[in-house]
Design a protein around this motif. Structure first.
Motif, PDB file in Angstrom:
ATOM      1  N   ASN A  71      -7.256  -5.065   1.179  1.00 33.38           N
ATOM      2  CA  ASN A  71      -5.814  -4.868   1.080  1.00 33.38           C
ATOM      3  C   ASN A  71      -5.340  -4.889  -0.367  1.00 33.38           C
ATOM      4  OD1 ASN A  71      -5.589  -4.658   3.820  1.00 33.38           O
ATOM      5  ND2 ASN A  71      -5.043  -6.803   4.123  1.00 33.38           N
ATOM      6  N   ARG A  72      -6.063  -5.572  -1.253  1.00 34.73           N
ATOM      7  CA  ARG A  72      -5.630  -5.718  -2.635  1.00 34.73           C
ATOM      8  C   ARG A  72      -5.937  -4.490  -3.475  1.00 34.73           C
ATOM      9  NH1 ARG A  72      -8.568 -10.305  -5.077  1.00 34.73           N
ATOM     10  NH2 ARG A  72     -10.151  -8.751  -5.382  1.00 34.73           N
ATOM     11  N   HIS A  73      -7.098  -3.895  -3.293  1.00 35.05           N
ATOM     12  CA  HIS A  73      -7.508  -2.787  -4.140  1.00 35.05           C
ATOM     13  C   HIS A  73      -6.992  -1.459  -3.595  1.00 35.05           C
ATOM     14  CE1 HIS A  73      -9.972  -5.231  -6.690  1.00 35.05           C
ATOM     15  NE2 HIS A  73     -10.607  -5.736  -5.650  1.00 35.05           N
ATOM     16  N   PRO A  74      -6.258  -0.715  -4.407  1.00 35.38           N
ATOM     17  CA  PRO A  74      -5.828   0.607  -3.951  1.00 35.38           C
ATOM     18  C   PRO A  74      -6.994   1.577  -3.976  1.00 35.38           C
ATOM     19  CG  PRO A  74      -5.151   0.257  -6.212  1.00 35.38           C
ATOM     20  CD  PRO A  74      -5.762  -1.038  -5.730  1.00 35.38           C
ATOM     21  N   ASP A  77     -11.977 -13.106   6.223  1.00 37.25           N
ATOM     22  CA  ASP A  77     -10.617 -13.106   5.687  1.00 37.25           C
ATOM     23  C   ASP A  77     -10.607 -12.680   4.224  1.00 37.25           C
ATOM     24  OD1 ASP A  77      -9.741 -13.966   8.152  1.00 37.25           O
ATOM     25  OD2 ASP A  77      -9.789 -16.084   7.588  1.00 37.25           O
ATOM     26  N   ARG A 134     -11.053  -8.930   4.105  1.00 30.34           N
ATOM     27  CA  ARG A 134      -9.807  -8.260   4.486  1.00 30.34           C
ATOM     28  C   ARG A 134      -8.797  -8.306   3.338  1.00 30.34           C
ATOM     29  NH1 ARG A 134      -8.181 -10.951   9.195  1.00 30.34           N
ATOM     30  NH2 ARG A 134      -9.752  -9.735  10.277  1.00 30.34           N
ATOM     31  N   ARG A 135      -8.681  -9.463   2.662  1.00 29.91           N
ATOM     32  CA  ARG A 135      -7.771  -9.554   1.517  1.00 29.91           C
ATOM     33  C   ARG A 135      -8.216  -8.634   0.391  1.00 29.91           C
ATOM     34  NH1 ARG A 135      -7.953 -15.125   2.573  1.00 29.91           N
ATOM     35  NH2 ARG A 135      -9.467 -15.372   0.914  1.00 29.91           N
ATOM     36  N   TRP A 136      -9.541  -8.522   0.171  1.00 21.89           N
ATOM     37  CA  TRP A 136     -10.048  -7.666  -0.902  1.00 21.89           C
ATOM     38  C   TRP A 136      -9.726  -6.204  -0.626  1.00 21.89           C
ATOM     39  CZ3 TRP A 136     -13.649  -3.739  -1.545  1.00 21.89           C
ATOM     40  CH2 TRP A 136     -14.015  -3.481  -2.851  1.00 21.89           C
TER      41      TRP A 136
END
Length: 163
Positions: free
Chosen positions: A77-80, A70, A73-75
């Motif tokens: 989604n956070r970094h463009p 998780d 997945r958050r990492w």
């Protein structure tokens, strides 16, 4: 995780066979009821492990999931995405005139408003029309695929001689 489910299914099979092993008769008892429940739970675990996003990192400690997965997945989604999103212009894209900023079609050589001739986007040298395409004069390629050296704009210095 699928192996844990397989172990639970094996436990259910042992519970199915337990009354016959102990009493030598097939009877309906609490062991059989528990075996039916455990068999359903075992197949559920196998299906859950097979349907997880990445079964290799799904752990029992995360109860059919993983806190590290998780966080990953958050990492993501956070970094463009890094780097500039620059696309090459189309060969049919219009260009603006340097003098009056009027849009010039890609297949035209002169500005329709002021009549100024277009220059190459890369080397700033004059363009000409050849075989239905606008070409750079020195390298005879399309304007976008010009292989000339890029023009460097150097400011003019005013000296005492030039005055």
């Amino acid at each position: 995780m699928a192996f844990v489910g397989a172990g639970i299914v094996a436990l259910a099979l042992v519970l199915f066979a337990l009354p016959e092993i102990t009493t030598r008769s097939e009877t309906l008892g609490p062991e059989l009821e528990a075996a039916v429940f455990v068999l359903g739970a075992g197949f559920s675990v196998i299906l859950w492990a097979g349907a997880s996003p990445n079964p290799a990192i799904t752990t029992v400690g995360g109860l059919f999931g993983n806190r590290d997965e998780d966080a990953i997945r958050r990492w993501f989604n956070r970094h463009p995405p890094t780097g500039p999103a620059r696309f090459r212009p189309s060969p049919l894209e219009s260009v603006n005139c340097e003098g009056c900023y009027t849009a010039i079609p890609a297949r035209a050589l002169a500005c329709p408003r002021c009549g100024a001739n277009r220059r190459c986007r890369t080397c700033r040298k004059p363009l000409y029309f050849l075989a239905g395409a606008v070409r750079c004069a020195p390298c005879v390629r399309d304007e976008l695929f010009c292989s000339c050296m890029r023009a460097v704009r150097v400011p003019r210095l005013r000296t005492a001689i030039a005055r």
